[in-house]
Design a protein around this motif. Structure first.
Motif, PDB file in Angstrom:
ATOM      1  N   THR A 362      20.833  23.718   4.686  1.00  0.00           N
ATOM      2  CA  THR A 362      21.041  23.013   3.287  1.00  0.00           C
ATOM      3  C   THR A 362      20.128  23.336   2.425  1.00  0.00           C
ATOM      4  N   ALA A 363      19.917  22.542   1.055  1.00  0.00           N
ATOM      5  CA  ALA A 363      19.138  22.905   0.059  1.00  0.00           C
ATOM      6  C   ALA A 363      17.580  22.208   0.163  1.00  0.00           C
ATOM      7  N   PRO A 364      16.701  22.963  -0.397  1.00  0.00           N
ATOM      8  CA  PRO A 364      15.656  21.998  -0.767  1.00  0.00           C
ATOM      9  C   PRO A 364      15.579  20.752  -1.483  1.00  0.00           C
ATOM     10  N   THR A 365      16.583  20.966  -2.455  1.00  0.00           N
ATOM     11  CA  THR A 365      16.686  19.498  -3.132  1.00  0.00           C
ATOM     12  C   THR A 365      17.119  18.371  -2.299  1.00  0.00           C
ATOM     13  N   ALA A 366      18.015  18.787  -1.451  1.00  0.00           N
ATOM     14  CA  ALA A 366      18.654  17.732  -0.271  1.00  0.00           C
ATOM     15  C   ALA A 366      17.474  17.283   0.445  1.00  0.00           C
ATOM     16  N   ILE A 367      16.727  18.102   0.661  1.00  0.00           N
ATOM     17  CA  ILE A 367      15.766  17.850   1.693  1.00  0.00           C
ATOM     18  C   ILE A 367      14.642  17.035   1.121  1.00  0.00           C
ATOM     19  N   ARG A 368      14.257  17.239  -0.057  1.00  0.00           N
ATOM     20  CA  ARG A 368      13.247  16.367  -0.871  1.00  0.00           C
ATOM     21  C   ARG A 368      13.974  15.020  -1.245  1.00  0.00           C
ATOM     22  N   SER A 369      15.069  15.051  -1.569  1.00  0.00           N
ATOM     23  CA  SER A 369      15.737  13.407  -1.819  1.00  0.00           C
ATOM     24  C   SER A 369      15.853  12.824  -0.411  1.00  0.00           C
ATOM     25  N   PRO A 378      15.103  10.624  10.091  1.00  0.00           N
ATOM     26  CA  PRO A 378      15.465  11.495  11.205  1.00  0.00           C
ATOM     27  C   PRO A 378      15.064  11.013  12.653  1.00  0.00           C
ATOM     28  N   LYS A 379      13.813  10.206  12.772  1.00  0.00           N
ATOM     29  CA  LYS A 379      13.493   9.982  14.234  1.00  0.00           C
ATOM     30  C   LYS A 379      14.598   8.906  14.737  1.00  0.00           C
ATOM     31  N   GLN A 380      15.078   8.291  14.028  1.00  0.00           N
ATOM     32  CA  GLN A 380      16.018   7.453  14.351  1.00  0.00           C
ATOM     33  C   GLN A 380      17.154   7.878  15.255  1.00  0.00           C
ATOM     34  N   HIS A 381      17.587   9.170  15.194  1.00  0.00           N
ATOM     35  CA  HIS A 381      18.699   9.973  15.495  1.00  0.00           C
ATOM     36  C   HIS A 381      18.218  11.056  16.748  1.00  0.00           C
ATOM     37  N   ASP A 382      19.160  11.176  17.784  1.00  0.00           N
ATOM     38  CA  ASP A 382      18.823  12.414  18.634  1.00  0.00           C
ATOM     39  C   ASP A 382      19.194  13.768  17.813  1.00  0.00           C
ATOM     40  N   LEU A 383      18.110  14.264  17.567  1.00  0.00           N
ATOM     41  CA  LEU A 383      18.361  15.764  16.877  1.00  0.00           C
ATOM     42  C   LEU A 383      17.906  16.820  17.727  1.00  0.00           C
ATOM     43  N   SER A 384      17.760  16.397  19.024  1.00  0.00           N
ATOM     44  CA  SER A 384      17.481  17.552  20.022  1.00  0.00           C
ATOM     45  C   SER A 384      18.430  18.408  20.294  1.00  0.00           C
ATOM     46  N   SER A 385      19.540  18.603  19.546  1.00  0.00           N
ATOM     47  CA  SER A 385      20.622  19.815  19.798  1.00  0.00           C
ATOM     48  C   SER A 385      20.119  20.961  18.811  1.00  0.00           C
ATOM     49  N   LEU A 386      19.364  20.516  17.766  1.00  0.00           N
ATOM     50  CA  LEU A 386      19.045  21.465  16.684  1.00  0.00           C
ATOM     51  C   LEU A 386      18.037  22.624  17.326  1.00  0.00           C
ATOM     52  N   ARG A 387      18.511  23.904  17.058  1.00  0.00           N
ATOM     53  CA  ARG A 387      17.775  24.994  17.102  1.00  0.00           C
ATOM     54  C   ARG A 387      17.192  25.735  16.232  1.00  0.00           C
ATOM     55  N   ILE A 388      17.884  25.748  14.933  1.00  0.00           N
ATOM     56  CA  ILE A 388      17.558  26.523  13.769  1.00  0.00           C
ATOM     57  C   ILE A 388      17.820  25.589  12.546  1.00  0.00           C
ATOM     58  N   LEU A 389      16.919  25.676  11.721  1.00  0.00           N
ATOM     59  CA  LEU A 389      16.966  24.992  10.283  1.00  0.00           C
ATOM     60  C   LEU A 389      17.039  25.914   9.248  1.00  0.00           C
ATOM     61  N   GLY A 390      17.745  25.747   8.042  1.00  0.00           N
ATOM     62  CA  GLY A 390      17.754  26.946   7.283  1.00  0.00           C
ATOM     63  C   GLY A 390      17.677  26.199   5.846  1.00  0.00           C
ATOM     64  N   THR A 391      17.225  26.818   4.785  1.00  0.00           N
ATOM     65  CA  THR A 391      17.249  26.495   3.433  1.00  0.00           C
ATOM     66  C   THR A 391      17.820  27.387   2.502  1.00  0.00           C
ATOM     67  N   VAL A 392      18.189  26.964   1.262  1.00  0.00           N
ATOM     68  CA  VAL A 392      19.103  27.906   0.745  1.00  0.00           C
ATOM     69  C   VAL A 392      19.099  27.369  -0.999  1.00  0.00           C
ATOM     70  N   GLY A 393      18.910  28.099  -1.919  1.00  0.00           N
ATOM     71  CA  GLY A 393      19.387  27.766  -3.242  1.00  0.00           C
ATOM     72  C   GLY A 393      18.113  27.877  -4.146  1.00  0.00           C
ATOM     73  N   GLU A 394      17.009  27.757  -3.578  1.00  0.00           N
ATOM     74  CA  GLU A 394      15.880  27.604  -4.471  1.00  0.00           C
ATOM     75  C   GLU A 394      14.403  27.774  -3.485  1.00  0.00           C
ATOM     76  N   PRO A 395      13.374  28.195  -4.083  1.00  0.00           N
ATOM     77  CA  PRO A 395      12.241  28.202  -3.115  1.00  0.00           C
ATOM     78  C   PRO A 395      12.015  26.661  -2.690  1.00  0.00           C
ATOM     79  N   MET A 402       7.092  21.827   5.516  1.00  0.00           N
ATOM     80  CA  MET A 402       6.374  20.958   6.915  1.00  0.00           C
ATOM     81  C   MET A 402       7.276  19.654   7.333  1.00  0.00           C
ATOM     82  N   TRP A 403       7.490  18.929   6.527  1.00  0.00           N
ATOM     83  CA  TRP A 403       8.412  17.899   6.923  1.00  0.00           C
ATOM     84  C   TRP A 403       9.763  18.198   7.551  1.00  0.00           C
ATOM     85  N   TYR A 404      10.228  19.278   7.056  1.00  0.00           N
ATOM     86  CA  TYR A 404      11.464  19.586   7.632  1.00  0.00           C
ATOM     87  C   TYR A 404      11.323  20.154   9.016  1.00  0.00           C
ATOM     88  N   HIS A 405      10.183  20.743   9.119  1.00  0.00           N
ATOM     89  CA  HIS A 405       9.690  21.579  10.336  1.00  0.00           C
ATOM     90  C   HIS A 405       9.366  20.328  11.443  1.00  0.00           C
TER      91      HIS A 405
END
Length: 657
Positions: A362-369, A378-395, A402-405
């Motif tokens: 997803t995009a950094p703008t979405a992450i910040r929003s 995010p802590k209210q949902h089971d995100l244990s299936s995740l193994r890779i996160l990605g960002t795209v569109g801008e630095p 760090m929050w994403y991580h």
């Protein structure tokens, strides 16, 4: 940049190594394997790409020539070979993955549909036969103006199957923008829907198409209308036809057309410095290769992954990492029609948990929003299936990284921060998650075979820590071939004679490399500020601001200043309420001092404006051009219909404190 250099002012010391368990099972397992791939490409550049193309793609006619640069900067790859992209995305999976889920579709309201590879293939064949029955021929252009639904992918794949050239226009663009693209492409057909539905709101698409065609109806022979909402729409007899009447009665057998590797695949319009959109032209063979390799290398695609790229197909990310790349490797992917905050701010996290998503892009703008909307959601949902996160569109600024991580990835998921462009076709600089140690805010190292560098105007590599022009020194298969209808603009924009004598692809971004050779994107060249003779990248000032615990988002632009040449103007969104006139002055002083401490006094914003949000397109891209106009005190005369929130412009014009 003349003879001065862009100054780098951001320093990041944190490091995150891939875990031993991840590395052990990764497609590129460890730095040694990454270096071996890079060395192979360096020692035998054409042999490297030729081997990749033979291994990864099915060819109707094998190529004998890998690269032809006799007409540089017009580069040809695999030019005597023939293939079909739709066949590479669908047909080749039928015997082994026919019943595998290709698409998990979730609509705005939460209803889920599953599409197997066999079902998707049948739908594409039916629609492709409809295109042929309507008289579409190889090379004809088709505009696709659709909601974010599987039918958009069907339409794109069907065009690719018969050799028609698609041009997808984002469903938030205005009638005038659509008209411009129809005319520039010379399209014979438009594929659309009655409405799209996002965030519980219906958005008229067919009515927008009708308004666009009122000025260029002579060239468009057919308009296909998918009934998304069932809303009544005007249908012009002899031109307009509903999707089901166009497609459903057609045969599910449509042999894919063998196309030259350099045959046009799509035109995708992107913004340019002149304001006139550029029709970026991509061709079949090289583009597909970039899509596949980046799925394997950057997203470490594994057979049981559930992959989700949140981008709309109206953008290049939705082309490469929704329509083509995932299907070419036989992946199961999520396609989502709605927005991340409807009907609640935890919708993204809910979808990840519901569908057991493993790769989230997803995009950094979405992450910040989403941080602002609910940093603990995010802590209210089971995100244990995740193994890779990605960002795209801008630095991505380090604090959002760090929050994403930590919060989304639970400190266990590698983050692939990807740098690439509409023009590059696929990822260029990005960490390979099983090999490369990451640093928050850095896109790290180039992919094997991509010779990225930071240079001065003469084309000389600048020293570590020094800013310069981001270039790619050698051609690569997935790059654009030209600008549709304006080849001179292609040459002038991407191979300008004033930088390195026109030898290198010039990205238009400024960057620096650190002591480890990692790339740090500092912003667009036209987003570089010259303050009292110091050239500063806007992204680094934005990162410093967002590191303040009170700030959710920030965008920095320059405005003319008699004393310093340019002054730094910051547009800021707080995590709390927008300040009142009474407390704004103290807050501005606090934030200016914060930037001074983080970076230095030279980077302190001369002016700070506060808003409830920033002006963004419906894809989440911040419209910095508009912010520059506001900062300069000028009137906005350009079309703002592509904004998600045009009303915010008036708010940002206000000076508080």
């Amino acid at each position: 940049m003349s003879d001065s250099k862009i100054e780098s002012i951001l320093h990041e010391e944190r490091r995150f190594e891939p875990s031993a368990a991840f590395t052990a099972n990764a497609n590129v397992s460890g730095m040694e394997q990454y270096r071996q791939l890079c060395q192979q490409a360096e020692e035998d550049w054409q042999g490297f790409w030729g081997d990749c193309a033979r291994r990864e793609m099915d060819w109707d006619k094998p190529f004998s020539t890998v690269y032809d640069g006799s007409d540089a900067p017009h580069h040809k790859w695999f030019n005597d070979g023939e293939l079909n992209i739709s066949a590479n995305c669908l047909d080749r999976h039928l015997s082994t993955r026919g019943d595998k889920t290709a698409i998990i579709f979730e609509d705005d309201a939460g209803t889920t549909e599953l599409w197997s590879y066999r079902q998707l293939h049948e739908a594409v064949c039916r629609f492709a036969n409809g295109l042929l029955a309507a008289g579409l021929q190889r090379g004809d252009r088709v505009i696709i103006y659709m909601p974010m639904r599987p039918q958009a992918v069907v339409a794109m794949q069907a065009c690719a199957r018969i050799g028609a050239v698609h041009s997808v226009v984002f469903g938030g663009f205005s009638a005038k923008s659509l008209e411009d693209r129809i005319q520039d492409a010379g399209a014979k057909m438009v594929i659309t829907a009655d409405e799209s539905v996002r965030g519980g709101k219906a958005i008229a698409l067919k009515a927008t198409v009708d308004a666009a065609l009122s000025a260029c109806s002579h060239q468009v022979q057919t308009v296909v209308v998918y009934q998304r909402s069932g809303a009544p729409v005007a249908m012009q007899e002899g031109r307009d036809v509903y999707w089901h009447d166009f497609s459903d009665h057609q045969s599910t057998d449509c042999p894919p057309v063998a196309l030259n590797a350099e045959a046009p695949l799509f035109i995708l319009y992107t913004s340019g410095s002149t304001g006139k959109p550029k029709g970026i032209l991509h061709t079949c063979g090289g583009y597909l290769l970039g899509s596949i390799l980046s799925m394997r290398w950057v997203f470490d695609y594994q057979e049981n992954d559930v992959y989700w790229c949140t981008a709309d197909v109206g953008w290049i990310t939705g082309h490469t990492y929704v329509c083509y790349g995932p299907l070419a490797v036989g992946a199961t992917q999520v396609i989502f029609e709605g927005i991340p905050t409807y009907p609640h701010a935890g919708r993204f996290w809910e979808i990840i948990a519901k569908h057991k998503v493993t790769t989230f892009y997803t995009a950094p703008t979405a992450i910040r929003s989403l941080i602002k909307a609910g940093a603990d959601l995010p802590k209210q949902h089971d995100l244990s299936s995740l193994r890779i996160l990605g960002t795209v569109g801008e630095p991505i600024n380090p604090e959002a990284w760090m929050w994403y991580h930590e919060v989304v990835g639970g400190r266990r998921c590698p983050i692939v921060d990807t740098w690439w462009q509409t023009e590059t076709g696929s990822n260029v600089i990005a960490p390979l998650p099983g090999a490369i140690t990451t640093k928050p805010g850095s896109c790290t190292l180039p992919l094997p075979g991509l010779f990225a560098a930071v240079v001065d105007e003469q084309g000389n590599d600048v020293g570590n820590g020094e800013g310069g022009y981001l270039v790619i020194k050698k051609p690569w298969p997935s790059q654009l071939r030209t600008i549709w209808g304006d080849d001179q603009r292609y040459c002038d924009t991407y191979y300008p004679a004033n930088i390195a004598g026109g030898r290198f692809y010039v990205a238009g971004d400024s960057a620096r490399c650190d002591e480890d050779g990692y790339f740090w994107i500092m912003g667009r060249i036209d987003d570089v500020l010259n303050v009292s003779g110091h050239r500063l990248g806007t992204m680094e000032i934005e990162s410093a601001l967002v590191a303040n615990p009170k700030i959710a988002e920030a965008a920095v632009v320059g405005r003319p200043d008699e004393l310093t040449g340019e002054a730094v103007v910051a547009f800021v969104v707080l995590k709390g309420e927008r300040p009142t006139a009474e407390n704004a002055t103290a807050l501005m002083t606090e934030l200016r001092d914060w930037v001074g401490k983080e970076i230095g006094a030279i980077a302190k914003p001369k002016e700070i404006r506060f808003g409830d949000n920033l002006p963004k397109t419906r894809s989440g891209k911040i419209m910095r051009r508009l912010l520059r106009i506001i900062a300069a005190g000028e009137e906005i005369t350009q079309d703002v219909s592509t904004l998600e929130n045009p009303a915010i412009l008036e708010q940002l014009k206000e000076k508080i404190g």
